[in-house]
Motif scaffolding. Structure first.
Motif, PDB file in Angstrom:
ATOM      1  N   ASP A  21      21.093  -7.714 -12.059  1.00  0.00           N
ATOM      2  CA  ASP A  21      20.835  -8.755 -13.051  1.00  0.00           C
ATOM      3  C   ASP A  21      20.697 -10.129 -12.421  1.00  0.00           C
ATOM      4  O   ASP A  21      20.162 -11.043 -13.037  1.00  0.00           O
ATOM      5  CB  ASP A  21      21.963  -8.789 -14.084  1.00  0.00           C
ATOM      6  N   LYS A 140      15.935 -13.636 -24.049  1.00  0.00           N
ATOM      7  CA  LYS A 140      16.318 -13.539 -22.648  1.00  0.00           C
ATOM      8  C   LYS A 140      15.238 -12.787 -21.887  1.00  0.00           C
ATOM      9  O   LYS A 140      14.412 -12.102 -22.478  1.00  0.00           O
ATOM     10  CB  LYS A 140      17.668 -12.825 -22.504  1.00  0.00           C
ATOM     11  N   ASN A 171      22.479 -23.634 -21.630  1.00  0.00           N
ATOM     12  CA  ASN A 171      23.293 -22.492 -21.215  1.00  0.00           C
ATOM     13  C   ASN A 171      24.579 -22.941 -20.544  1.00  0.00           C
ATOM     14  O   ASN A 171      25.632 -22.320 -20.718  1.00  0.00           O
ATOM     15  CB  ASN A 171      22.486 -21.584 -20.278  1.00  0.00           C
ATOM     16  N   ARG A 207      19.305 -12.903 -15.708  1.00  0.00           N
ATOM     17  CA  ARG A 207      18.939 -12.104 -16.874  1.00  0.00           C
ATOM     18  C   ARG A 207      19.709 -12.464 -18.135  1.00  0.00           C
ATOM     19  O   ARG A 207      19.322 -12.070 -19.222  1.00  0.00           O
ATOM     20  CB  ARG A 207      19.116 -10.608 -16.564  1.00  0.00           C
ATOM     21  N   ASP A 208      20.839 -13.174 -18.030  1.00  0.00           N
ATOM     22  CA  ASP A 208      21.579 -13.565 -19.234  1.00  0.00           C
ATOM     23  C   ASP A 208      21.236 -14.994 -19.668  1.00  0.00           C
ATOM     24  O   ASP A 208      21.851 -15.546 -20.568  1.00  0.00           O
ATOM     25  CB  ASP A 208      23.090 -13.439 -19.006  1.00  0.00           C
ATOM     26  N   GLU A 210      19.484 -17.700 -21.636  1.00  0.00           N
ATOM     27  CA  GLU A 210      18.917 -17.692 -22.981  1.00  0.00           C
ATOM     28  C   GLU A 210      17.948 -18.856 -23.169  1.00  0.00           C
ATOM     29  O   GLU A 210      18.291 -20.007 -22.899  1.00  0.00           O
ATOM     30  CB  GLU A 210      20.036 -17.783 -24.021  1.00  0.00           C
TER      31      GLU A 210
END
Length: 344
Positions: A21, A140, A171, A207-208, A210
């Protein structure tokens, strides 16, 4: 005897797999050149003799649709739907289709809320935009690489740069407030604007991460081209709130006048008013939060000149739309409404 070079290589592979990720990898198959031959090659290799759906909008002519059909009709079972006119028929895509071709504007793409992860998706942009094609329904970066983006020309998605800047701050602030897990080493530099640099930037994003501003323009039905001004308005609103909390100069919205007989909204705003945790976190971390907010705001402001001009009426319409969005938001955006940044 142990081969330490091979052992280290295996360890690197395992680590990259376990932490995929946060590793850099290509999450979209990029193809350059005209659409037809690229589509044909993808269908040939990925979904030959299977069902293929073309989703299009009114920006696409019958001639363009016919050209695609003629090019791939021998290789697949072809069908087509107009995203707007055939809206009630869109569930047809779940009737055994392997591949979906999206030939439409970004605004039309936003109307398609179904989960696209089970399909092979082929995107044919008609605007200078690439960011929305990379995002899943939670805004995302997608975690699969079954998608193809075919670019006729190399261009720069200007809005991508602004969105990345803004969402770095958003974020950071969200993680600081809700999970106390944050990275305050934020870089707002992006000097060389090119097509490949834009793509590299997306591929390097965690990947997290937003992209909340995309949700804002989608819910508010604001055109993608206006994303830079949306980002600037919101980061400026955050700047005002942060400074007002620190200087004890907050001005609350008139809750009774604002919500009228919407008791759920009234309860939400009174709960926010009586809970000081948001203000306390801002005060405890003011120097860092304020510094990063101003760096982000200045980075956006310094680059607004490369965007097309926005007249006053457009800005006012955008303010009214995002203000209403903030009013019904459940997250930190709700404080921008509670503290009356844009007026009642």
């Amino acid at each position: 005897m142990i081969n330490f070079a091979k052992l280290c290589a295996y360890i690197d592979i395992i680590i990259c797999f376990l932490y995929s990720d946060i590793c850099y990898y290509e999450i979209m198959n990029i193809k350059f050149g005209e659409y037809l031959s690229n589509i044909e090659n993808i269908i040939e290799s990925k979904s030959k003799y299977q069902k293929v759906m073309l989703l299009y909008d009114d920006n696409i002519s019958n001639l363009e649709i016919t050209e695609i059909y003629d090019f791939i009709k021998e290789k697949c079972i072809f069908n087509k739907l107009n995203i707007i006119e055939d809206k009630d028929k869109l569930n047809e895509v779940f009737n055994g289709y392997r591949t979906i071709i999206f030939y439409c504007s970004i605004n039309s793409l936003f109307n398609l809320d179904f989960d696209k992860s089970e399909f092979i998706n082929i995107y044919l942009p008609i605007e200078n935009a690439i960011l929305p094609y990379y995002l899943d329904n939670s805004y995302k970066i997608k975690k699969n690489n079954n998608d193809y983006l075919i670019l006729k020309n190399k261009f720069v998605d200007i809005s991508l740069i602004f969105s990345t800047f803004f969402n770095k701050f958003y974020n950071y602030l969200k993680n600081l407030i809700y999970v106390q897990n944050y990275d305050n080493d934020l870089n707002f530099n992006f000097n060389e604007l090119s097509s490949m640099n834009s793509i590299d930037l997306i591929n390097s994003i965690e990947r997290d991460f937003e992209f909340i501003d995309i949700q804002v323009i989608k819910q508010c039905q604001i055109e993608y081209q206006y994303l830079p001004i949306v980002d600037y308005l919101i980061i400026t609103a955050f700047s005002l709130v942060i400074k007002s909390i620190h200087n004890h100069t907050l001005s609350m919205v008139d809750i009774y006048k604002s919500v009228k007989e919407d008791y759920a909204l009234m309860d939400k705003f009174y709960a926010m008013t009586n809970n000081e945790w948001f203000a306390n976190i801002i005060n405890l971390n003011f120097n860092c939060i304020n510094t990063l907010c101003e760096k982000c705001r200045e980075a956006i402001l310094d680059r607004l000149s490369i965007c097309e001009e926005f007249n006053e009426s457009i800005v006012i319409k955008i303010i009214n739309k995002i203000k209403d969005y903030f009013k019904y938001s459940q997250g930190i955006f709700a404080y921008l409404y509670l503290y009356n940044i844009f007026g009642l």
